[in-house]
Scaffold this active site. Structure first.
Site, PDB file in Angstrom:
ATOM      1  N   ASP A   1       0.758  -1.150  -0.014  1.00 33.04           N
ATOM      2  CA  ASP A   1      -0.072  -0.039   0.069  1.00 33.04           C
ATOM      3  C   ASP A   1       0.942   0.993   0.165  1.00 33.04           C
ATOM      4  O   ASP A   1       1.814   1.179   0.661  1.00 33.04           O
ATOM      5  CB  ASP A   1      -0.807  -0.134   1.345  1.00 33.04           C
ATOM      6  CG  ASP A   1      -1.913   0.951   1.233  1.00 33.04           C
ATOM      7  OD1 ASP A   1      -3.301   0.673   1.132  1.00 33.04           O
ATOM      8  OD2 ASP A   1      -1.633   2.282   1.463  1.00 33.04           O
TER       9      ASP A   1
ATOM     10  N   ASN B   1      -3.119  13.241  -2.780  1.00 33.31           N
ATOM     11  CA  ASN B   1      -4.124  13.560  -3.620  1.00 33.31           C
ATOM     12  C   ASN B   1      -4.657  15.017  -3.126  1.00 33.31           C
ATOM     13  O   ASN B   1      -4.988  15.755  -3.840  1.00 33.31           O
ATOM     14  CB  ASN B   1      -5.024  12.486  -3.516  1.00 33.31           C
ATOM     15  CG  ASN B   1      -5.335  11.326  -4.272  1.00 33.31           C
ATOM     16  OD1 ASN B   1      -4.550  11.700  -5.435  1.00 33.31           O
ATOM     17  ND2 ASN B   1      -5.577  10.215  -3.980  1.00 33.31           N
TER      18      ASN B   1
ATOM     19  N   HIS C   1      -5.706  14.939  -7.944  1.00 32.10           N
ATOM     20  CA  HIS C   1      -5.993  13.585  -8.319  1.00 32.10           C
ATOM     21  C   HIS C   1      -5.087  13.171  -9.512  1.00 32.10           C
ATOM     22  O   HIS C   1      -4.653  12.308  -9.847  1.00 32.10           O
ATOM     23  CB  HIS C   1      -7.262  13.180  -8.382  1.00 32.10           C
ATOM     24  CG  HIS C   1      -8.049  13.081  -7.256  1.00 32.10           C
ATOM     25  ND1 HIS C   1      -8.022  12.006  -6.369  1.00 32.10           N
ATOM     26  CD2 HIS C   1      -9.075  14.043  -6.397  1.00 32.10           C
ATOM     27  CE1 HIS C   1      -8.903  12.332  -5.342  1.00 32.10           C
ATOM     28  NE2 HIS C   1      -9.471  13.523  -5.288  1.00 32.10           N
TER      29      HIS C   1
ATOM     30  N   ASP D   1      -3.029   9.786  -9.791  1.00 26.27           N
ATOM     31  CA  ASP D   1      -2.951   9.062 -10.849  1.00 26.27           C
ATOM     32  C   ASP D   1      -1.688   8.669 -11.499  1.00 26.27           C
ATOM     33  O   ASP D   1      -1.400   7.662 -11.872  1.00 26.27           O
ATOM     34  CB  ASP D   1      -3.770   9.473 -11.999  1.00 26.27           C
ATOM     35  CG  ASP D   1      -5.448   9.488 -11.610  1.00 26.27           C
ATOM     36  OD1 ASP D   1      -5.668   8.662 -10.466  1.00 26.27           O
ATOM     37  OD2 ASP D   1      -6.287  10.153 -12.277  1.00 26.27           O
TER      38      ASP D   1
ATOM     39  N   GLU E   1      -4.834   2.508  -3.711  1.00 26.66           N
ATOM     40  CA  GLU E   1      -3.558   2.467  -3.529  1.00 26.66           C
ATOM     41  C   GLU E   1      -2.998   1.387  -3.204  1.00 26.66           C
ATOM     42  O   GLU E   1      -1.684   1.204  -3.052  1.00 26.66           O
ATOM     43  CB  GLU E   1      -3.096   3.757  -2.917  1.00 26.66           C
ATOM     44  CG  GLU E   1      -3.089   3.754  -1.491  1.00 26.66           C
ATOM     45  CD  GLU E   1      -4.552   3.966  -1.040  1.00 26.66           C
ATOM     46  OE1 GLU E   1      -4.745   4.301   0.384  1.00 26.66           O
ATOM     47  OE2 GLU E   1      -5.545   4.188  -1.728  1.00 26.66           O
TER      48      GLU E   1
END
Length: 332
Positions: free
Chosen positions: A213, A221, A226, A230, A256
């Site tokens: 993770d 973010n 965002h 990404d 994630e």
């Protein structure tokens, strides 16, 4: 078939030498091809080509020979002297369609039809009395509409093959897209679960499940937006894909979180792989984002494991890695 034809011709009062030569010769060739194919089944294409060429020659030679003889001999009639070769043209044409895929198949079939049928049909067209006889009409129908329909079927068959191939390609593409995560290009959770289920069909004690993770991803973010988040996910996916083996299953498990299924490695090896992945992710900053780190939880397969229990142990190890300060590997 050739043997019966030879016996039939021998019983005639004055048999034509070609009738005595061609049927047994054709029988010997076909028997030889059958024996060769029996011992060398991988040579079927070569055998098919030889059969097709031989079959066309066996129909073209008498077609021209008897037609020329009928033209040259006063009072001769082709319909009485011509052997029943008209129907023999259809099998090699069908063999061409079924077995062979040459680039100019339609042209080959059309030329073969013209070479065999043209002299006979031309002769009958000039001799209407023979053309309208029962044997003449039978020859015309067989060499004309029936055989021509087989030849004209080739482009239809090719179109059908192209259409079927396109449908299969689209189906494979759709299945591939259904198994892939749109953002990273990795396997998605659905595909990951399928690979886990397949692994449990024939499990190995050396199989290892790894969950990792990205640390503080919500902060990324919230701080950079965002689109930046990404970009981080795509870059992490790329870095790990380059490092992992092709036989390893690498999937985006959600958000994630990522899953890696490694088959056939010892405990020391899998910990080394996890630490190498962790170092690869944190090696350099990603675009405008600060250095990204990840926490790893690994779980070796245990007898009696289900997908749920295996994932639960890996997830518990991941939680321990995060609780211990993140950017580390824990084994469960």
């Amino acid at each position: 078939m050739g043997g019966f034809a030879t016996v039939s011709h021998l019983r005639q009062i004055d048999p034509n030498p070609l009738d005595l030569l061609l049927p047994p010769l054709l029988t010997v060739i076909m028997f030889g091809l059958f024996v060769y194919l029996y011992h060398r089944p991988d040579s079927i294409l070569q055998v098919v080509w030889i059969y097709v060429v031989t079959a066309f020659a066996a129909t073209a030679i008498p077609a021209w020979y008897y037609t020329i003889e009928a033209w040259r001999t006063p009072g001769a009639t082709l319909i009485e002297s011509l052997p029943p070769i008209a129907s023999l043209l259809i099998p090699p044409l069908l063999i061409l369609i079924v077995f062979l895929r040459p680039r100019h198949l339609l042209a080959i079939a059309a030329i073969a039809w013209i070479v065999v049928a043209a002299p006979i049909l031309l002769y009958l067209a000039v001799h209407p009395a023979q053309l309208t006889s029962p044997r003449g009409l039978d020859i015309v129908v067989t060499l004309g509409p029936i055989t021509l329909a087989v030849v004209l079927f080739i482009p239809l068959q090719r179109s059908a093959e192209h259409w079927i191939s396109k449908l299969q390609s689209e189906r494979v593409k759709a299945e591939t897209l259904a198994d892939r995560d749109a953002l990273t290009g990795l396997y998605n959770r659905r595909a990951g679960e399928r690979f886990l289920a397949e692994a449990l069909i024939a499990p190995d004690p050396s199989d290892v499940l790894m969950l990792f993770d990205l640390d503080h991803f919500k902060h990324i973010n919230d701080t950079y937006g965002h689109p930046a988040g990404d970009a981080v996910l795509r870059e992490v996916a790329h870095r790990c894909t380059v490092f992992l083996r092709k036989s390893d299953v690498f999937a985006r498990w959600g958000g994630e979180e990522f899953l890696v299924l490694i088959r056939g490695t010892d405990q020391i090896g899998v910990i080394r792989v996890a630490n190498d992945l962790r170092a690869t992710i944190a090696a350099t900053p990603i675009e405008a984002v600060e250095t990204v780190t990840a926490s790893f939880g690994i779980a070796r397969f245990q007898p009696g494991d289900t997908i749920t229990s295996w994932l639960m142990r890996a997830d518990r190890a991941l939680y321990e890695a995060k609780s211990a300060g993140r950017d580390r590997v824990m084994s469960g």
